[in-house]
Write a protein that holds these residues in place. Structure first.
Motif, PDB file in Angstrom:
ATOM      1  N   MET A  77      -1.896 -14.199  -1.881  1.00 28.34           N
ATOM      2  CA  MET A  77      -3.150 -14.089  -1.766  1.00 28.34           C
ATOM      3  C   MET A  77      -3.832 -14.262  -0.327  1.00 28.34           C
ATOM      4  O   MET A  77      -5.061 -14.154  -0.271  1.00 28.34           O
ATOM      5  CB  MET A  77      -4.081 -15.505  -2.790  1.00 28.34           C
ATOM      6  CG  MET A  77      -3.819 -15.208  -4.152  1.00 28.34           C
ATOM      7  SD  MET A  77      -4.310 -16.076  -5.071  1.00 28.34           S
ATOM      8  CE  MET A  77      -6.244 -16.299  -5.021  1.00 28.34           C
ATOM      9  N   GLY A  78      -2.930 -14.738   0.569  1.00 30.39           N
ATOM     10  CA  GLY A  78      -3.427 -14.984   1.874  1.00 30.39           C
ATOM     11  C   GLY A  78      -3.386 -13.727   2.566  1.00 30.39           C
ATOM     12  O   GLY A  78      -3.796 -14.072   3.895  1.00 30.39           O
ATOM     13  N   CYS A  79      -3.003 -12.651   2.092  1.00 26.30           N
ATOM     14  CA  CYS A  79      -2.653 -11.569   3.110  1.00 26.30           C
ATOM     15  C   CYS A  79      -3.748 -10.467   2.692  1.00 26.30           C
ATOM     16  O   CYS A  79      -3.407  -9.202   2.154  1.00 26.30           O
ATOM     17  CB  CYS A  79      -1.286 -10.937   3.023  1.00 26.30           C
ATOM     18  SG  CYS A  79      -0.676  -9.654   3.888  1.00 26.30           S
ATOM     19  N   PHE A  80      -4.766 -10.470   3.203  1.00 24.64           N
ATOM     20  CA  PHE A  80      -6.249  -9.529   2.897  1.00 24.64           C
ATOM     21  C   PHE A  80      -5.883  -8.466   3.713  1.00 24.64           C
ATOM     22  O   PHE A  80      -6.215  -7.345   3.460  1.00 24.64           O
ATOM     23  CB  PHE A  80      -7.381 -10.287   3.157  1.00 24.64           C
ATOM     24  CG  PHE A  80      -7.589 -11.406   1.976  1.00 24.64           C
ATOM     25  CD1 PHE A  80      -8.098 -10.767   0.897  1.00 24.64           C
ATOM     26  CD2 PHE A  80      -7.913 -12.488   2.511  1.00 24.64           C
ATOM     27  CE1 PHE A  80      -8.334 -11.922  -0.043  1.00 24.64           C
ATOM     28  CE2 PHE A  80      -8.200 -13.428   1.805  1.00 24.64           C
ATOM     29  CZ  PHE A  80      -8.388 -13.102   0.377  1.00 24.64           C
ATOM     30  N   SER A  81      -5.145  -8.306   4.939  1.00 27.71           N
ATOM     31  CA  SER A  81      -4.851  -7.290   5.789  1.00 27.71           C
ATOM     32  C   SER A  81      -4.030  -6.297   4.967  1.00 27.71           C
ATOM     33  O   SER A  81      -4.014  -5.012   5.413  1.00 27.71           O
ATOM     34  CB  SER A  81      -4.474  -7.822   7.126  1.00 27.71           C
ATOM     35  OG  SER A  81      -3.070  -8.182   6.843  1.00 27.71           O
ATOM     36  N   CYS A  82      -3.105  -6.774   4.140  1.00 27.62           N
ATOM     37  CA  CYS A  82      -2.223  -5.910   3.432  1.00 27.62           C
ATOM     38  C   CYS A  82      -3.215  -4.830   2.327  1.00 27.62           C
ATOM     39  O   CYS A  82      -2.714  -3.973   2.054  1.00 27.62           O
ATOM     40  CB  CYS A  82      -1.255  -6.581   2.510  1.00 27.62           C
ATOM     41  SG  CYS A  82      -0.208  -7.741   3.309  1.00 27.62           S
ATOM     42  N   PHE A  83      -4.368  -5.347   2.155  1.00 27.08           N
ATOM     43  CA  PHE A  83      -5.214  -4.611   1.211  1.00 27.08           C
ATOM     44  C   PHE A  83      -6.643  -3.798   2.094  1.00 27.08           C
ATOM     45  O   PHE A  83      -7.567  -3.794   1.294  1.00 27.08           O
ATOM     46  CB  PHE A  83      -5.736  -5.598   0.033  1.00 27.08           C
ATOM     47  CG  PHE A  83      -4.488  -5.967  -0.708  1.00 27.08           C
ATOM     48  CD1 PHE A  83      -3.800  -5.181  -1.554  1.00 27.08           C
ATOM     49  CD2 PHE A  83      -4.446  -7.190  -0.487  1.00 27.08           C
ATOM     50  CE1 PHE A  83      -2.998  -5.577  -2.265  1.00 27.08           C
ATOM     51  CE2 PHE A  83      -3.132  -7.887  -1.180  1.00 27.08           C
ATOM     52  CZ  PHE A  83      -2.685  -7.085  -2.039  1.00 27.08           C
ATOM     53  N   GLY A  84      -6.232  -3.566   3.160  1.00 28.91           N
ATOM     54  CA  GLY A  84      -7.458  -2.811   3.744  1.00 28.91           C
ATOM     55  C   GLY A  84      -8.002  -3.787   4.855  1.00 28.91           C
ATOM     56  O   GLY A  84      -8.976  -3.299   5.405  1.00 28.91           O
ATOM     57  N   GLY A  85      -7.705  -4.981   4.798  1.00 25.54           N
ATOM     58  CA  GLY A  85      -8.651  -5.865   5.750  1.00 25.54           C
ATOM     59  C   GLY A  85      -8.314  -5.455   7.386  1.00 25.54           C
ATOM     60  O   GLY A  85      -9.244  -5.672   8.104  1.00 25.54           O
ATOM     61  N   GLY A  86      -7.315  -5.094   7.757  1.00 20.16           N
ATOM     62  CA  GLY A  86      -6.806  -4.557   9.008  1.00 20.16           C
ATOM     63  C   GLY A  86      -7.671  -3.336   9.217  1.00 20.16           C
ATOM     64  O   GLY A  86      -7.747  -3.167  10.580  1.00 20.16           O
ATOM     65  N   ASP A  87      -8.045  -2.479   8.403  1.00 17.88           N
ATOM     66  CA  ASP A  87      -8.560  -1.198   8.738  1.00 17.88           C
ATOM     67  C   ASP A  87      -9.977  -1.560   9.510  1.00 17.88           C
ATOM     68  O   ASP A  87     -10.532  -0.886  10.409  1.00 17.88           O
ATOM     69  CB  ASP A  87      -8.988  -0.528   7.339  1.00 17.88           C
ATOM     70  CG  ASP A  87      -7.625   0.093   7.080  1.00 17.88           C
ATOM     71  OD1 ASP A  87      -6.727   0.199   7.893  1.00 17.88           O
ATOM     72  OD2 ASP A  87      -7.650   0.792   5.717  1.00 17.88           O
ATOM     73  N   LYS A  88     -10.559  -2.801   9.092  1.00 18.20           N
ATOM     74  CA  LYS A  88     -11.887  -3.021   9.759  1.00 18.20           C
ATOM     75  C   LYS A  88     -11.693  -3.395  11.122  1.00 18.20           C
ATOM     76  O   LYS A  88     -12.464  -2.940  11.896  1.00 18.20           O
ATOM     77  CB  LYS A  88     -12.411  -4.268   9.113  1.00 18.20           C
ATOM     78  CG  LYS A  88     -13.320  -4.076   8.099  1.00 18.20           C
ATOM     79  CD  LYS A  88     -14.089  -5.265   7.596  1.00 18.20           C
ATOM     80  CE  LYS A  88     -15.223  -5.007   6.591  1.00 18.20           C
ATOM     81  NZ  LYS A  88     -15.680  -6.407   6.187  1.00 18.20           N
ATOM     82  N   GLU A  89     -10.844  -4.061  11.501  1.00 18.26           N
ATOM     83  CA  GLU A  89     -10.526  -4.459  12.872  1.00 18.26           C
ATOM     84  C   GLU A  89     -10.049  -3.211  13.709  1.00 18.26           C
ATOM     85  O   GLU A  89     -10.687  -2.816  14.916  1.00 18.26           O
ATOM     86  CB  GLU A  89      -9.107  -5.415  13.047  1.00 18.26           C
ATOM     87  CG  GLU A  89      -9.383  -6.612  12.328  1.00 18.26           C
ATOM     88  CD  GLU A  89      -9.855  -7.749  13.272  1.00 18.26           C
ATOM     89  OE1 GLU A  89      -9.612  -7.519  14.272  1.00 18.26           O
ATOM     90  OE2 GLU A  89     -10.294  -8.779  12.782  1.00 18.26           O
ATOM     91  N   GLU A  90      -9.479  -2.299  13.156  1.00 20.87           N
ATOM     92  CA  GLU A  90      -9.107  -0.949  13.854  1.00 20.87           C
ATOM     93  C   GLU A  90     -10.315  -0.248  13.990  1.00 20.87           C
ATOM     94  O   GLU A  90     -10.442   0.542  15.233  1.00 20.87           O
ATOM     95  CB  GLU A  90      -7.988  -0.205  12.883  1.00 20.87           C
ATOM     96  CG  GLU A  90      -7.566   1.095  13.664  1.00 20.87           C
ATOM     97  CD  GLU A  90      -6.524   1.690  12.943  1.00 20.87           C
ATOM     98  OE1 GLU A  90      -6.015   2.849  13.070  1.00 20.87           O
ATOM     99  OE2 GLU A  90      -5.677   1.048  12.392  1.00 20.87           O
ATOM    100  N   ARG A  91     -11.176  -0.250  12.972  1.00 19.21           N
ATOM    101  CA  ARG A  91     -12.474   0.792  13.084  1.00 19.21           C
ATOM    102  C   ARG A  91     -13.191   0.017  14.026  1.00 19.21           C
ATOM    103  O   ARG A  91     -13.945   0.545  15.014  1.00 19.21           O
ATOM    104  CB  ARG A  91     -13.077   0.605  11.677  1.00 19.21           C
ATOM    105  CG  ARG A  91     -14.466   1.338  11.562  1.00 19.21           C
ATOM    106  CD  ARG A  91     -14.227   2.643  11.921  1.00 19.21           C
ATOM    107  NE  ARG A  91     -15.539   3.510  11.880  1.00 19.21           N
ATOM    108  CZ  ARG A  91     -15.607   4.643  12.463  1.00 19.21           C
ATOM    109  NH1 ARG A  91     -14.702   5.388  12.730  1.00 19.21           N
ATOM    110  NH2 ARG A  91     -16.783   5.267  12.352  1.00 19.21           N
TER     111      ARG A  91
END
Length: 76
Positions: free
Chosen positions: A1-15
């Motif tokens: 549950m602690g890994c939101f970047s696995c579900f697209g959260g990292g895309d925001k940072e990259e964008r």
């Protein structure tokens, strides 16, 4: 549950990073275009006339204050 970047959260940072880089590039291009316009204006007849007018105004203001001081202090 602690890994939101696995579900697209990292895309925001990259964008965000892509947007930041695009903004920096756009600012650099705008500054370059503004400098080019300034150089063209300086070389034009209007630019030369504006420069001559500014020099005349500077010369006039330098000569206008050769008399008495503008403000006089009175003590007493």
């Amino acid at each position: 549950m602690g890994c939101f970047s696995c579900f697209g959260g990292g895309d925001k940072e990259e964008r965000r990073e892509q947007d930041r880089l695009a903004s920096a590039e756009a600012r650099a291009k705008a500054a370059e275009a503004a400098q080019k316009r300034q150089e063209q204006f300086d070389q034009s007849a209007a630019g030369r006339a504006a420069r001559a007018q500014m020099q005349g105004m500077a010369k006039q203001s330098a000569n206008s204050n050769k008399g008495e001081p503008f403000l006089k202090w009175q003590m007493g």
